[in-house]
Design a protein around this motif. Sequence first.
Motif, PDB file in Angstrom:
ATOM      1  N   VAL A 185      30.391  16.277  -4.472  1.00  0.00           N
ATOM      2  CA  VAL A 185      29.273  16.962  -3.834  1.00  0.00           C
ATOM      3  C   VAL A 185      28.446  17.662  -4.906  1.00  0.00           C
ATOM      4  N   ASP A 186      29.147  18.247  -5.917  1.00  0.00           N
ATOM      5  CA  ASP A 186      28.424  18.943  -6.989  1.00  0.00           C
ATOM      6  C   ASP A 186      27.423  18.022  -7.642  1.00  0.00           C
ATOM      7  N   GLU A 187      27.853  16.807  -7.885  1.00  0.00           N
ATOM      8  CA  GLU A 187      26.986  15.844  -8.567  1.00  0.00           C
ATOM      9  C   GLU A 187      25.777  15.514  -7.698  1.00  0.00           C
ATOM     10  N   ALA A 188      26.039  15.354  -6.406  1.00  0.00           N
ATOM     11  CA  ALA A 188      24.940  15.039  -5.487  1.00  0.00           C
ATOM     12  C   ALA A 188      23.960  16.197  -5.397  1.00  0.00           C
ATOM     13  N   LEU A 189      24.510  17.425  -5.414  1.00  0.00           N
ATOM     14  CA  LEU A 189      23.629  18.593  -5.355  1.00  0.00           C
ATOM     15  C   LEU A 189      22.794  18.734  -6.620  1.00  0.00           C
ATOM     16  N   LEU A 190      23.448  18.439  -7.729  1.00  0.00           N
ATOM     17  CA  LEU A 190      22.750  18.497  -9.023  1.00  0.00           C
ATOM     18  C   LEU A 190      21.589  17.514  -9.014  1.00  0.00           C
ATOM     19  N   LEU A 191      21.869  16.349  -8.501  1.00  0.00           N
ATOM     20  CA  LEU A 191      20.835  15.309  -8.405  1.00  0.00           C
ATOM     21  C   LEU A 191      19.673  15.802  -7.550  1.00  0.00           C
ATOM     22  N   LYS A 192      20.011  16.388  -6.440  1.00  0.00           N
ATOM     23  CA  LYS A 192      18.998  16.865  -5.498  1.00  0.00           C
ATOM     24  C   LYS A 192      18.153  17.961  -6.141  1.00  0.00           C
ATOM     25  N   ARG A 193      18.845  18.901  -6.784  1.00  0.00           N
ATOM     26  CA  ARG A 193      18.125  20.029  -7.380  1.00  0.00           C
ATOM     27  C   ARG A 193      17.205  19.551  -8.496  1.00  0.00           C
ATOM     28  N   LYS A 194      17.757  18.664  -9.312  1.00  0.00           N
ATOM     29  CA  LYS A 194      16.961  18.158 -10.426  1.00  0.00           C
ATOM     30  C   LYS A 194      15.739  17.402  -9.918  1.00  0.00           C
ATOM     31  N   SER A 195      15.929  16.649  -8.855  1.00  0.00           N
ATOM     32  CA  SER A 195      14.812  15.847  -8.340  1.00  0.00           C
ATOM     33  C   SER A 195      13.700  16.753  -7.817  1.00  0.00           C
ATOM     34  N   GLU A 196      14.092  17.896  -7.231  1.00  0.00           N
ATOM     35  CA  GLU A 196      13.059  18.806  -6.717  1.00  0.00           C
ATOM     36  C   GLU A 196      12.236  19.387  -7.859  1.00  0.00           C
ATOM     37  N   GLU A 197      12.926  19.683  -8.967  1.00  0.00           N
ATOM     38  CA  GLU A 197      12.183  20.214 -10.124  1.00  0.00           C
ATOM     39  C   GLU A 197      11.261  19.158 -10.705  1.00  0.00           C
ATOM     40  N   VAL A 198      11.809  17.960 -10.836  1.00  0.00           N
ATOM     41  CA  VAL A 198      11.039  16.899 -11.490  1.00  0.00           C
ATOM     42  C   VAL A 198       9.837  16.491 -10.653  1.00  0.00           C
ATOM     43  N   LEU A 199      10.015  16.534  -9.354  1.00  0.00           N
ATOM     44  CA  LEU A 199       8.926  16.173  -8.444  1.00  0.00           C
ATOM     45  C   LEU A 199       7.682  16.999  -8.758  1.00  0.00           C
ATOM     46  N   PHE A 200       7.921  18.245  -9.049  1.00  0.00           N
ATOM     47  CA  PHE A 200       6.821  19.144  -9.379  1.00  0.00           C
ATOM     48  C   PHE A 200       6.075  18.650 -10.627  1.00  0.00           C
ATOM     49  N   TYR A 201       6.840  18.296 -11.630  1.00  0.00           N
ATOM     50  CA  TYR A 201       6.212  17.886 -12.891  1.00  0.00           C
ATOM     51  C   TYR A 201       5.622  16.476 -12.807  1.00  0.00           C
ATOM     52  N   LEU A 202       6.224  15.648 -11.997  1.00  0.00           N
ATOM     53  CA  LEU A 202       5.765  14.250 -11.917  1.00  0.00           C
ATOM     54  C   LEU A 202       4.360  14.151 -11.359  1.00  0.00           C
ATOM     55  N   GLN A 243       0.857  -1.174   0.000  1.00  0.00           N
ATOM     56  CA  GLN A 243       0.000   0.000   0.000  1.00  0.00           C
ATOM     57  C   GLN A 243       0.887   1.215   0.000  1.00  0.00           C
ATOM     58  N   THR A 244       0.635   2.105  -0.916  1.00  0.00           N
ATOM     59  CA  THR A 244       1.433   3.327  -0.849  1.00  0.00           C
ATOM     60  C   THR A 244       0.894   4.158   0.290  1.00  0.00           C
ATOM     61  N   ARG A 245       1.779   4.704   1.064  1.00  0.00           N
ATOM     62  CA  ARG A 245       1.341   5.555   2.160  1.00  0.00           C
ATOM     63  C   ARG A 245       1.753   6.987   1.935  1.00  0.00           C
ATOM     64  N   ALA A 246       2.688   7.173   1.054  1.00  0.00           N
ATOM     65  CA  ALA A 246       3.125   8.545   0.839  1.00  0.00           C
ATOM     66  C   ALA A 246       2.387   9.101  -0.353  1.00  0.00           C
ATOM     67  N   ALA A 247       1.395   9.938  -0.099  1.00  0.00           N
ATOM     68  CA  ALA A 247       0.645  10.497  -1.203  1.00  0.00           C
ATOM     69  C   ALA A 247       1.418  11.646  -1.823  1.00  0.00           C
ATOM     70  N   GLY A 248       1.166  11.935  -3.098  1.00  0.00           N
ATOM     71  CA  GLY A 248       1.892  12.992  -3.784  1.00  0.00           C
ATOM     72  C   GLY A 248       1.277  14.337  -3.490  1.00  0.00           C
ATOM     73  N   PHE A 249       2.123  15.287  -3.264  1.00  0.00           N
ATOM     74  CA  PHE A 249       1.590  16.604  -2.958  1.00  0.00           C
ATOM     75  C   PHE A 249       2.068  17.669  -3.914  1.00  0.00           C
ATOM     76  N   GLY A 250       2.722  17.255  -4.966  1.00  0.00           N
ATOM     77  CA  GLY A 250       3.149  18.248  -5.947  1.00  0.00           C
ATOM     78  C   GLY A 250       1.984  18.572  -6.869  1.00  0.00           C
ATOM     79  N   THR A 251       0.897  19.038  -6.317  1.00  0.00           N
ATOM     80  CA  THR A 251      -0.317  19.118  -7.097  1.00  0.00           C
ATOM     81  C   THR A 251      -0.458  20.392  -7.906  1.00  0.00           C
TER      82      THR A 251
END
Length: 399
Positions: A72-89, A11-19
């Motif tokens: 660290v740059d790569e990890a930050l890039l990953l983090k930043r990109k994921s925040e943007e994509v979360l919105f669109y997903l 069961q998914t418990r984490a609902a999406g909130f990037g609405t």
Amino acid sequence: MEAGGVGLALQTRAAGFGTGRRRGGLQSPIVSLRVADPAGAAVAVRARGSKPVAPLRAKKSSGGHENLHNSVDEALLLKRKSEEVLFYLNGRCIYLVGMMGSGKSTVGKIMSEVLGYSFFDRGRLTALDYVFSDKLVEQAVGMPSVAQIFKVHSEAFFRDNESSVLRDLSSMRRLVVATGGGAVIRPVNWKYMKKGLSVWLDVPLDSLARRIAKVGTASRPLLDQPSGDPYTMAFSKLSMLAEQRGDAYANADVRVSLEEIASKQGHDDVSKLTPTDIAIESLHKIESFVIEHAADNVAGDSQAESQPQFGEHQHWTSQQTSWTSSVDRRESNLCVGGQSSFAVCYADVSRPSQSCEEVTVGGAGSADRRQDLDHMYGWLDGPTTAARNMAPFYGRLIL
Ligand SMILES: Nc1ncnc2c1ncn2[C@@H]1O[C@H](COP(=O)(O)OP(=O)(O)O)[C@@H](O)[C@H]1O
Ligand SMILES: O=C(O)C1=C[C@@H](OP(=O)(O)O)[C@@H](O)[C@H](O)C1
């Protein structure tokens, strides 16, 4: 033919909130990420003042896959990109497809973690970071390995159960699913995977054979050979399978070619790429795909967060203090009719993902709207004080 329901205890418990469809309205998730700096020291990369969580494995590159990221740059890039994509997903699932050894599990885990996607395995009462469909088939069949399922039953039996698992997963949200390499061969599986976004990890056969020769073929029955040089045997079997599967992988919404990434980065060899490089590129491609298909998504995306059908729609964040009175103000709307749902989501600071409780008010199957409301108010007041290590994260009310 598909196996009759395998009864996934999930069961998914984490609902999406990037609405919100407008960027301005989006509350970025509160997630923190720990990486290692180039010298190997732990560095906490935090968003919005959350507490640090367990470190992502990271070592300075020595060319092996155990290097999730090089810097660290790569990890930050990953983090930043994921925040943007979360919105669109907008809560949609991601299905990773690709040949055996293409890195679906490795990259899937990174993407799931950084997106804060997870699912709750009710059978085991644990929240897991990502979904590996082979594991769910093993659970459903009650056998310890895919190899054993092939041996005791047959490949067809495995495929039937694989389809059932994908069918069950297709009604869930906020999952990164690492599929088995052969999931692409059944058209019905595409029907399920198309409920979310599919990403093809396209890796040269030579690299696949090298990776598989390194770890052995025991867990991959289609490649398991009693004798011969492991690389040569794996390469020859993988070539055959790739030919048989033809364009099946190209049905994916997005293709992530390791050769293309390597060439963009000026490498002559894909083995220089870390799983994080591949995860970042996957997120880039997903973002471009979703933006390009935004109009289709509004019309027909069954996994996007449902927009309010009537009345008002509002987000509450932990920064807002007036949310309870806002809910009160809306009580009259709740009595007008129709379904309303309220969800309160908590960032569990002891792990990177969120957990969520959702209360539906007056929806189908609701016997007593008043009772639903009481339950909802209980949630508004309760967990903030009750759960010590849970920080209020996000609330939503749709009326
Ligand atoms: N980018 C990479 N570079 C080198 N090795 C990798 C990379 N990604 C994954 N691997 C290794 O290749 C093997 C297969 O990866 P895995 O994620 O299990 O693939 P899949 O789930 O697609 O079968 C594993 O041993 C993994 O550690
Ligand atoms: O390509 C395939 O047909 C298969 C791939 C395997 O998964 P991985 O891709 O994770 O190895 C597993 O589902 C099974 O052995 C069959």
